[in-house]
Motif scaffolding. Structure first.
Motif, PDB file in Angstrom:
ATOM      1  N   VAL A  43       8.868   0.048  -5.479  1.00  0.00           N
ATOM      2  CA  VAL A  43       7.672   0.893  -5.515  1.00  0.00           C
ATOM      3  C   VAL A  43       6.944   0.840  -4.185  1.00  0.00           C
ATOM      4  N   ALA A  47       6.261   4.018  -1.777  1.00  0.00           N
ATOM      5  CA  ALA A  47       4.856   4.446  -1.809  1.00  0.00           C
ATOM      6  C   ALA A  47       4.427   4.925  -0.424  1.00  0.00           C
ATOM      7  N   TRP A  58      -3.282   7.487  -4.398  1.00  0.00           N
ATOM      8  CA  TRP A  58      -1.949   7.344  -4.981  1.00  0.00           C
ATOM      9  C   TRP A  58      -1.921   6.180  -5.966  1.00  0.00           C
ATOM     10  N   SER A  59      -1.223   6.379  -7.073  1.00  0.00           N
ATOM     11  CA  SER A  59      -0.994   5.284  -8.018  1.00  0.00           C
ATOM     12  C   SER A  59       0.285   5.579  -8.803  1.00  0.00           C
ATOM     13  N   LEU A  60       0.824   4.526  -9.354  1.00  0.00           N
ATOM     14  CA  LEU A  60       2.000   4.633 -10.216  1.00  0.00           C
ATOM     15  C   LEU A  60       1.805   3.625 -11.338  1.00  0.00           C
ATOM     16  N   ASN A  64      -2.420   1.041  -7.877  1.00  0.00           N
ATOM     17  CA  ASN A  64      -2.365   1.645  -6.549  1.00  0.00           C
ATOM     18  C   ASN A  64      -1.457   0.807  -5.645  1.00  0.00           C
ATOM     19  N   ARG A  65      -1.292   1.238  -4.413  1.00  0.00           N
ATOM     20  CA  ARG A  65      -0.380   0.537  -3.500  1.00  0.00           C
ATOM     21  C   ARG A  65      -0.782  -0.922  -3.303  1.00  0.00           C
ATOM     22  N   TRP A  68       0.294  -2.944  -6.240  1.00  0.00           N
ATOM     23  CA  TRP A  68       1.740  -3.183  -6.234  1.00  0.00           C
ATOM     24  C   TRP A  68       2.110  -4.241  -5.199  1.00  0.00           C
ATOM     25  N   TRP A 148       6.138  11.925  -1.193  1.00  0.00           N
ATOM     26  CA  TRP A 148       4.708  12.127  -1.465  1.00  0.00           C
ATOM     27  C   TRP A 148       4.198  13.096  -0.456  1.00  0.00           C
TER      28      TRP A 148
END
Length: 148
Positions: A43, A47, A58-60, A64-65, A68, A148
């Motif tokens: 990830v 990212a 941004w998030s997953l 967020n980064r 992660w 992205w």
């Protein structure tokens, strides 16, 4: 007739009474922390860069980064702990793989040489920024920009 392995804890009552296994715990901890490190590392690799990730929010999976990255670091520390614990518990086995007391000689020389050679090769390729290691950086940059 083939024999099937027997479950050391075949009944719920036996499972409750089974003693805690340090070996099983160390193996599970190392394995699970490794899996989470692989996922978080992938990830972070795909990212967007830190500033871009912040700018576009941004998030997953609700992380967020920075989250992660912290998860990856924390799992790395946990993996190191689990690895040291695993080595401590299995030191007699590791020692027997490396050294034969009966023959008083180094065992598994080819396997040891292969492992040392691969580790040294990856270190050298990384320091020199040569393929295929440099390709990993390019792939990471492409994924973080291209996706992205």
């Amino acid at each position: 007739m083939s024999q099937t392995p027997t479950d050391p804890c075949p009944t719920p009552q036996a499972r409750k009474q089974a003693p805690f296994s340090n070996r099983a715990a160390a193996v599970f901890l190392a394995g699970l922390s490794f899996v989470v490190m692989v996922v978080s590392g992938l990830v972070v690799s795909i990212a967007p860069s830190g500033r871009v990730a912040r700018d576009i929010d941004w998030s997953l999976l609700a992380l967020n980064r920075a989250d992660w990255e912290l998860l990856h670091l924390a799992m790395g520390v946990l993996f190191i702990f689990a690895g040291v614990w695993h080595i401590k518990l299995h030191w007699p086995v590791i020692r027997n793989l490396l050294w034969s007391a009966a023959a008083q000689t180094l065992c598994h020389r080819r396997e040891l040489a292969l492992a040392v050679g691969l580790v040294v090769a990856v270190i050298v390729l990384t320091l020199l920024w040569w393929p295929p290691i440099s390709w990993l950086d390019q792939l990471s940059r492409w994924a973080s920009i291209g996706l992205w």
